[in-house]
Design an enzyme around this catalytic site. Structure first.
Site, PDB file in Angstrom:
ATOM      1  N   SER A 141       0.819  -1.106  -0.049  1.00 57.47           N
ATOM      2  CA  SER A 141      -0.050   0.057  -0.024  1.00 57.47           C
ATOM      3  C   SER A 141       0.890   1.239  -0.068  1.00 57.47           C
ATOM      4  O   SER A 141       2.143   1.182   0.700  1.00 57.47           O
ATOM      5  CB  SER A 141      -0.892  -0.064   1.209  1.00 57.47           C
ATOM      6  N   TYR A 176      -2.633  -0.613  10.123  1.00 61.34           N
ATOM      7  CA  TYR A 176      -2.562  -1.199   8.667  1.00 61.34           C
ATOM      8  C   TYR A 176      -0.990  -0.932   8.066  1.00 61.34           C
ATOM      9  O   TYR A 176      -0.604  -1.939   7.412  1.00 61.34           O
ATOM     10  CB  TYR A 176      -3.577  -0.737   8.230  1.00 61.34           C
TER      11      TYR A 176
END
Ligand code: NAD
Length: 257
Positions: free
Chosen positions: A149, A162
């Protein structure tokens, strides 16, 4: 790639929707038989398989919950059962795409231990052990692609837990690439920015202000779409990408350049 990988399988985790579904479609179009992994939504996985088959591609679904301790064993046992059913039991796993992931939100002060551990289980433990259990299945010259990401480059304190999982995936990618290099297996990661999928539905869908903000942060001026990511994964999975390993491809549409 169509002829080269005619009798080869691509395994895509979390493939029943979003980026995983788009990756599956691309890999099937490239001639691979796609094993469409899903966690809960059997109907959605069946519809991804049906749409691949409708365009002449090959695919089959299989189920495994990636949040549990036995995720990797369950995953490969379910895969083996499905390959037998699909008549492709002996085909090599040419491509493994670790795409499944969850984004659980909260700044460090509020983020619960339970959410931290669940997210860690799906985003880190599952890909690590799925890969560990796959090494005798992937032939020399195979491909592993991990979905990371943009949050490893751009700080979002709201999703700190995350970000930590995706940082782990990138370190895993780098290290594994060196380890598997002698077998000509490449290992790379792709780091999307904000993509319009269910993972972001709560805050992005139907929110014009959020959409405009995301678009404005990208040099290319729009929100990412699943196929923007799938094309990059298909390239990394192809023979054309044989000389690229241990890398992260930033697929954020030039966000926060
Ligand atoms: P999504 O929520 O549509 O897809 C995630 C997939 O993971 C789903 O198919 C889901 O079933 C699967 N999954 C989640 N928990 C699972 C579990 N316990 N067991 C089995 N499967 C499970 O979201 P997406 O945007 O398509 O995300 C795909 C990947 O891309 C994820 O790794 C995500 O972190 C990453 N990513 C997404 C974005 C974005 O903005 N959409 C940005 C950067 C990275």
């Amino acid at each position: 790639m169509t002829e080269t990988y005619k009798d080869h399988i691509a395994v895509v985790t979390g493939a029943s929707r979003g980026i995983g579904a788009a990756i599956s479609t691309r890999l099937a179009a490239a001639g691979l038989t796609v094993a469409v992994h899903y966690g809960r939504d059997e109907d959605a996985a069946a519809s991804v398989v049906a749409s691949i088959e409708a365009t002449g591609g090959k695919a089959f679904p299989f189920q495994a919950d990636l949040a549990v301790d036995t995720a990797a064993q369950d995953f490969w046992a379910s895969f083996d059962k499905a390959t037998a059913g699909a008549g492709v039991l002996d085909q090599p796993v040419q491509v493994l795409v670790n795409n499944a992931g969850v984004t659980l939100r909260g700044p460090i002060e509020e983020f619960s231990r339970e959410d931290f551990l669940t997210q860690q289980a799906v985003n880190v433990n599952a890909p690590y052990f799925i890969v560990k259990e796959s090494l005798s299945r992937i032939p020399d010259g195979g491909r592993i692609v991990n979905i990371s990401s943009g949050v490893t480059r751009i700080a979002f304190p709201e999703i700190i837990g995350y970000a930590l999982t995706k940082g782990a995936i990138e370190a895993f990618t780098l290290t594994l690439a060196k380890h598997l290099g002698p077998r000509e297996i490449t290992v790379n990661s792709v780091a999307p920015g904000v993509v319009d999928t269910d993972i972001n539905a709560e805050w992005l869908r139907g929110n014009d202000e959020a959409q405009a903000g995301v678009a404005a942060s990208s040099a290319l001026g729009r929100v990412g779409q699943p196929d923007d990511i799938a094309g990059i994964v298909a390239f990394l999975a192809s023979d054309e990408a044989r000389w690229v390993t241990g890398q992260k491809i930033d697929a954020t549409g030039g966000t926060n350049l």
